[in-house]
Scaffold this motif. Sequence first.
Motif, PDB file in Angstrom:
ATOM      1  N   ALA A  53       0.823  -1.219   0.000  1.00 42.79           N
ATOM      2  CA  ALA A  53       0.000   0.000   0.000  1.00 42.79           C
ATOM      3  C   ALA A  53       0.856   1.268   0.000  1.00 42.79           C
ATOM      4  O   ALA A  53       0.434   2.307  -0.529  1.00 42.79           O
ATOM      5  CB  ALA A  53      -0.935   0.002   1.201  1.00 42.79           C
ATOM      6  N   ARG A  54       2.060   1.202   0.579  1.00 41.53           N
ATOM      7  CA  ARG A  54       2.915   2.396   0.657  1.00 41.53           C
ATOM      8  C   ARG A  54       3.378   2.860  -0.725  1.00 41.53           C
ATOM      9  O   ARG A  54       3.681   4.030  -0.922  1.00 41.53           O
ATOM     10  CB  ARG A  54       4.128   2.109   1.549  1.00 41.53           C
ATOM     11  N   ASN A  55       3.451   1.932  -1.677  1.00 37.12           N
ATOM     12  CA  ASN A  55       3.897   2.278  -3.032  1.00 37.12           C
ATOM     13  C   ASN A  55       2.742   2.349  -4.035  1.00 37.12           C
ATOM     14  O   ASN A  55       2.966   2.376  -5.240  1.00 37.12           O
ATOM     15  CB  ASN A  55       4.933   1.245  -3.519  1.00 37.12           C
ATOM     16  N   TYR A  56       1.523   2.349  -3.514  1.00 33.31           N
ATOM     17  CA  TYR A  56       0.348   2.369  -4.389  1.00 33.31           C
ATOM     18  C   TYR A  56       0.143   3.779  -4.934  1.00 33.31           C
ATOM     19  O   TYR A  56       0.188   4.769  -4.195  1.00 33.31           O
ATOM     20  CB  TYR A  56      -0.885   1.908  -3.613  1.00 33.31           C
ATOM     21  N   LYS A  57      -0.084   3.869  -6.257  1.00 31.27           N
ATOM     22  CA  LYS A  57      -0.195   5.167  -6.917  1.00 31.27           C
ATOM     23  C   LYS A  57      -1.573   5.342  -7.553  1.00 31.27           C
ATOM     24  O   LYS A  57      -2.310   4.376  -7.770  1.00 31.27           O
ATOM     25  CB  LYS A  57       0.896   5.306  -7.985  1.00 31.27           C
ATOM     26  N   LEU A  58      -1.901   6.592  -7.865  1.00 31.03           N
ATOM     27  CA  LEU A  58      -3.194   6.918  -8.464  1.00 31.03           C
ATOM     28  C   LEU A  58      -3.377   6.242  -9.818  1.00 31.03           C
ATOM     29  O   LEU A  58      -4.477   5.803 -10.164  1.00 31.03           O
ATOM     30  CB  LEU A  58      -3.326   8.438  -8.617  1.00 31.03           C
ATOM     31  N   SER A  59      -2.292   6.110 -10.570  1.00 30.48           N
ATOM     32  CA  SER A  59      -2.386   5.463 -11.881  1.00 30.48           C
ATOM     33  C   SER A  59      -2.815   4.008 -11.753  1.00 30.48           C
ATOM     34  O   SER A  59      -3.565   3.491 -12.586  1.00 30.48           O
ATOM     35  CB  SER A  59      -1.043   5.554 -12.606  1.00 30.48           C
ATOM     36  N   LYS A  60      -2.337   3.351 -10.703  1.00 29.60           N
ATOM     37  CA  LYS A  60      -2.750   1.970 -10.462  1.00 29.60           C
ATOM     38  C   LYS A  60      -4.216   1.910 -10.054  1.00 29.60           C
ATOM     39  O   LYS A  60      -4.946   0.995 -10.449  1.00 29.60           O
ATOM     40  CB  LYS A  60      -1.876   1.334  -9.377  1.00 29.60           C
ATOM     41  N   PHE A  61      -4.644   2.897  -9.261  1.00 30.93           N
ATOM     42  CA  PHE A  61      -6.042   2.890  -8.812  1.00 30.93           C
ATOM     43  C   PHE A  61      -6.999   3.035  -9.989  1.00 30.93           C
ATOM     44  O   PHE A  61      -8.074   2.429 -10.004  1.00 30.93           O
ATOM     45  CB  PHE A  61      -6.283   4.010  -7.802  1.00 30.93           C
ATOM     46  N   LYS A  62      -6.635   3.833 -10.988  1.00 32.39           N
ATOM     47  CA  LYS A  62      -7.497   3.997 -12.157  1.00 32.39           C
ATOM     48  C   LYS A  62      -7.729   2.660 -12.853  1.00 32.39           C
ATOM     49  O   LYS A  62      -8.856   2.335 -13.254  1.00 32.39           O
ATOM     50  CB  LYS A  62      -6.870   4.997 -13.129  1.00 32.39           C
ATOM     51  N   ARG A  63      -6.646   1.875 -12.989  1.00 28.06           N
ATOM     52  CA  ARG A  63      -6.790   0.558 -13.633  1.00 28.06           C
ATOM     53  C   ARG A  63      -7.574  -0.403 -12.736  1.00 28.06           C
ATOM     54  O   ARG A  63      -8.386  -1.192 -13.226  1.00 28.06           O
ATOM     55  CB  ARG A  63      -5.408  -0.003 -13.968  1.00 28.06           C
ATOM     56  N   ASP A  64      -7.322  -0.340 -11.422  1.00 27.35           N
ATOM     57  CA  ASP A  64      -8.072  -1.195 -10.492  1.00 27.35           C
ATOM     58  C   ASP A  64      -9.552  -0.825 -10.469  1.00 27.35           C
ATOM     59  O   ASP A  64     -10.412  -1.697 -10.311  1.00 27.35           O
ATOM     60  CB  ASP A  64      -7.481  -1.084  -9.082  1.00 27.35           C
ATOM     61  N   LEU A  65      -9.838   0.461 -10.598  1.00 22.13           N
ATOM     62  CA  LEU A  65     -11.229   0.910 -10.606  1.00 22.13           C
ATOM     63  C   LEU A  65     -11.981   0.331 -11.804  1.00 22.13           C
ATOM     64  O   LEU A  65     -13.088  -0.210 -11.662  1.00 22.13           O
ATOM     65  CB  LEU A  65     -11.282   2.439 -10.637  1.00 22.13           C
ATOM     66  N   MET A  66     -11.379   0.413 -12.978  1.00 22.73           N
ATOM     67  CA  MET A  66     -12.019  -0.136 -14.174  1.00 22.73           C
ATOM     68  C   MET A  66     -12.153  -1.650 -14.081  1.00 22.73           C
ATOM     69  O   MET A  66     -13.188  -2.217 -14.449  1.00 22.73           O
ATOM     70  CB  MET A  66     -11.214   0.250 -15.418  1.00 22.73           C
ATOM     71  N   ALA A  67     -11.103  -2.296 -13.565  1.00 20.99           N
ATOM     72  CA  ALA A  67     -11.157  -3.758 -13.423  1.00 20.99           C
ATOM     73  C   ALA A  67     -12.225  -4.159 -12.417  1.00 20.99           C
ATOM     74  O   ALA A  67     -12.977  -5.126 -12.633  1.00 20.99           O
ATOM     75  CB  ALA A  67      -9.793  -4.290 -12.981  1.00 20.99           C
TER      76      ALA A  67
END
Length: 642
Positions: free
Chosen positions: A63-77
């Motif tokens: 979680a410490r290295n989690y970025k907004l760009s990853k969240f966008k892909r996780d959101l769509m998935a």
Amino acid sequence: MKWVLNSPEPPSLVEELVSSMKETLSVTPCGTKISSSSHKAPRARSVAVFSVLKALFPVLGWARNYKLSKFKRDLMAGLTLASLSIPQSIGYASLAKLAPQYGLYTSVIPPLIYALMGSSREIAIGPVAVVSLLLASFVQKLEDPIANPIAYRKIAFTVTFFAGVFQASFGLFRLGFLVDFLSHASVVGFMGGAAIVIGLQQLKSLLGLSHFTNKTDVVSVLQAVIKSLHRPWYPWNFVLGCSFLVFILVARFIGRRNKRLFWIPAMAPLISVVLSTLIVYLTKADKHGVNIIKHLKGGLNPGSAHQLQLKSPHVGEAAKAGLICAIIALTEAIAVGRSFAAIRGYNIDGNKEMIAMGFMNVVGSLTSCYVATGSFSRTAVNFSAGCESAISNVVMAVTVLLSLELLTRLLYYTPVAILASIILSALPSLIDINEAYHIWKVDKVDFLACIGAFFGVLFASVEIGILVAVAISLGKIILNSIRPRTELLGRLPETDIFCEINHYPMAVRIPGILIIRLNSGLLCFANANFIRERIMRWVVEEDGTQGVESGRVHVVILDMSNVMNIDTSGIQALEELHKKLMATETQLAIANPRWHAIHKLKVAKFVDKIGGGWIFLSVSEAVEACFGSKAMGPYSGGREEL
């Protein structure tokens, strides 16, 4: 040889158990030393505590290295995953003989728990077809889901609780090998048989039948279908279900042909639910015999801790059902997780996955969920949608929760036949004919386990299929244990390498020396006498073949490099072998004994009986020593003749 005899004592059983638990929880990071000094002790303790928490909750690491760009892909998935999960969860709940909302509940809490404790980035958590069928097959023997749905539901939650406890225990005490008793071949056969049984049971919903059997075997199901066809039935259920089944399968075909269109097969089940619900509502088809879901209770997951039947007379049966569900669920989840982890080049810890699965099912049993695990079809969608972490599970769970709060009234007119078509569309992936053929080519005994599981599920019951597969797999293990292979060794020309003569015909036998490798991990009560008699038979055959004094066996070298452990029966067999060999003036030597084996041989005084000078680190060293020994008779000092 002094290195072999002076090795330290191996750890005791208790020490190994404690060590395995520490390894599972990773109490301290690699290389961290906890100092006893006053100013370093608090920091070291905090590091140790964080290490334990990080092992139990991997989210603290990534979680410490989690970025907004990853969240966008996780959101769509996650949104794509939810579109598939909502209709499937409702369908699988009906397969488990539970009300539709319990399938949706199972897609809320378990995924959230797994997101905190699981280590797989791609796996999608929720109800699955095979486990739903398995749960129903056990629980309906204890309570009738139609006559007493409340009691049935309570037993289902109790089974889920036990499944979670067993799964967590397997991981905590590193008992994952118990899951391995259900071999890959058994799983292939079991899944194939279960898929056909699930498909046949959907005939009730697809044909709109009101009377049906609770049995799962193919004969009972077909008899129920034939009897029901003589009663009034409504073909519009069949037309509606088959039409949307074709639509879902065509969408899946399009998705396979073009990977960029992965969202089409993922959205197809939800589109089918929406369109079919509109068709029934607008045409009032429910007035003409089309069966609909009707009331679907919404809202947050209600607590169910008070519904667990831990003092019920059925608690023993519930625990047994929980154990089998735990093993099947773990087998599927770990296989799915490892498959997709391998594609992305990282590893998942099976024991930690078991702990995560166990805790999520225990918590699930307290929040109106039944057994959840990793779904292959939904995981494939999650992967194709570009998920980056377990946050996609969180997005899916939140979306399902919002649906429970806001959209359940809209599902009143959803036809039951659509749920059957959604379940049927997921079944082809469970039948792997190519893998069954591969098993047949590679190992006929494994194929027997595969076929045993398949026909056991198909013509008897789910549990009988599992028992048949496990029995055949265990029979294979027992047969290999009680009749292990023992191989004669020879030296490869111009080397000091000794290998099996049958495997390497160019290997040269050593005159006067019989070198035997024991190909068994355990020399124990089950195989000790067989091995002793086999060795003596070889000695007698060798003496009879040579026929002259110079060709007689003078030394028997046992290569014990494969023997990881030995029990008292094994030691007694070696003692009897030594006595018989000494009676024929033949010396016994042991090469490369393993840690536990040599420790027990020393404790039993067997090393003193044959002499410490006849224990060697390798076969080559043993042969060299034999040529310098008087035990070789005319061959003493004759190594240069080879």
